[in-house]
Design an enzyme around this catalytic site. Sequence first.
Site, mmCIF file in Angstrom:
data_model
loop_
_atom_site.group_PDB
_atom_site.id
_atom_site.type_symbol
_atom_site.label_atom_id
_atom_site.label_comp_id
_atom_site.label_asym_id
_atom_site.label_seq_id
_atom_site.Cartn_x
_atom_site.Cartn_y
_atom_site.Cartn_z
ATOM 1 N N HIS A 118 1.545 -0.979 -0.112
ATOM 2 C CA HIS A 118 0.377 0.410 -0.335
ATOM 3 C C HIS A 118 0.975 1.179 -0.035
ATOM 4 O O HIS A 118 0.751 2.753 -0.628
ATOM 5 C CB HIS A 118 -0.950 -0.238 1.874
ATOM 6 C CG HIS A 118 -1.722 1.603 0.868
ATOM 7 N ND1 HIS A 118 -1.446 2.122 2.214
ATOM 8 C CD2 HIS A 118 -3.036 1.471 0.864
ATOM 9 C CE1 HIS A 118 -2.447 2.816 2.443
ATOM 10 N NE2 HIS A 118 -3.239 3.109 1.469
ATOM 11 N N GLU A 141 -4.361 8.096 7.257
ATOM 12 C CA GLU A 141 -5.293 7.326 6.750
ATOM 13 C C GLU A 141 -5.491 6.696 7.401
ATOM 14 O O GLU A 141 -6.774 5.947 7.496
ATOM 15 C CB GLU A 141 -4.798 6.992 5.412
ATOM 16 C CG GLU A 141 -5.746 6.228 4.529
ATOM 17 C CD GLU A 141 -5.107 5.238 2.441
ATOM 18 O OE1 GLU A 141 -3.838 6.358 2.868
ATOM 19 O OE2 GLU A 141 -5.652 4.760 2.236
ATOM 20 N N GLU A 150 1.866 2.285 -3.494
ATOM 21 C CA GLU A 150 0.997 2.770 -4.692
ATOM 22 C C GLU A 150 1.028 4.054 -4.130
ATOM 23 O O GLU A 150 0.944 4.405 -5.278
ATOM 24 C CB GLU A 150 -0.057 1.903 -4.076
ATOM 25 C CG GLU A 150 -1.754 2.312 -4.450
ATOM 26 C CD GLU A 150 -2.730 2.265 -3.976
ATOM 27 O OE1 GLU A 150 -3.331 1.787 -3.880
ATOM 28 O OE2 GLU A 150 -3.910 3.344 -4.105
ATOM 29 N N HIS A 151 1.277 4.427 -3.003
ATOM 30 C CA HIS A 151 1.032 5.980 -2.511
ATOM 31 C C HIS A 151 2.210 6.551 -2.720
ATOM 32 O O HIS A 151 2.023 7.483 -3.851
ATOM 33 C CB HIS A 151 0.987 6.321 -0.715
ATOM 34 C CG HIS A 151 -0.131 6.100 -0.718
ATOM 35 N ND1 HIS A 151 -0.605 7.633 -0.051
ATOM 36 C CD2 HIS A 151 -1.104 5.627 -0.225
ATOM 37 C CE1 HIS A 151 -1.979 7.400 1.067
ATOM 38 N NE2 HIS A 151 -2.484 5.896 0.552
#
Length: 434
Positions: A66, A141, A69-70
Amino acid sequence: MLKTTYDTFKETTYFEVLPNGLTVYLVPKPGYAKTYGMFTTRYGSIDNHFNVEGQPEIKVVDGIAHFLEHKLFEEPDGDVFMKFAMQGAAANAFTSHTRTSYLFSATAEVDANLNTLLDFVQSPYLNDENVAKEKGIIEQEIRMYDDQAYWRAYRALMENLFHVHPARIDIAGTIDSIYRIDVESLMKCYKTFYHPTNMVLVVVGDFDAERLMQLIRDNQAAKDFVAQAVIERHYPEEPATIASPYSELSMPIAKPLCMLGFKEREVGLTGHELVRRDLTTRILMDTVFGKSSDLYQELDDAGLIDPSFSFDYESSPGFSFAYVGGETEAPEQLIERLKAGIGKAKRDGVSEAAFNRTRNRKIGEFLRVFNSPEHLSYEFTQYLFQDADLFQVPTIMEGISVADGMQRLEELFDEVAMTVSLVKPSEVKEAVAA
């Protein structure tokens, strides 16, 4: 380039594996205004222990898929979202347990947007400074998701179901784990899983397939990739039992939220077998828990459910599970009524007519996928990663009978493999006058 025509669907696909190993599928949709491109790596949150064949094993902290991905959206000259916007496109990405996808949709400048998609994903810009900055963003987040009762119930459900399998870990990792991520670990994962041999590009829209494939060939030929052996992924041996039958937590919410989860005890299926089991389970659950079912009407009439009531089945070769539930004022009653409803379905059988109606409706819903470039790209990639063929799905569904559904009911919906995740409203402490 291999051209395949599917007369039943009035669809044509073009397939090619490029010299660097990248798999490309093009699905022309003449007359469609929107073009949708999805670039996906077979790399998700559960891939935290791996090696390339012949090389030492690597273990990394949770949340790296993840995190990558950022970070890939950042380039030396700014944010790639801005570049897409200037080219009239919308872009996005997501990370799941088993894959990470980057995508764009556009009605113009398809060539430019496709090159941008390929280039930013294949040009990581990572340094100590921008990696440190991202940790704060991802921490926020994670905290934001922690404020959502549904997400907390789902996470607790996963922890109840699985003892050691990494599916029990939050896709984003934890606040502790993300602060242990560094450039070196990110690059190890990137070089392993973002190699073209581990990736698939799917483009759906109104384009000339020969010309677009040549654009992709040219883009990839201009980049250097060192040949890579097979990726070996290592997962801990997960017991067939559940880790815990019940969990409960409190949050400042207005109404309790209750989920029942059921762990799939047979894992390891792939391809046609995995897809058939997935489809059978979905038809069964819709028949037993869906809005047209007697059980749904019974729960609704009793005031035990509201529009948040839902159910789903998630399956992959390494782990699978089903869950059902929603907000309710009486969680204990809902749990007992759901258990009783499942028991009644096992005892009396599921109506063949109802099962067939649900199956036929789901075939119709599936066929609507071909009207949406977004959904077609998503489903195409998903079935590809399951070693299955999207175009075989209706045929598989037509062959599923109520007997198959009853077998699934007995196999999956067993109280021995059941857990409950409950989120209750926090108690309000009233001030007491002195």
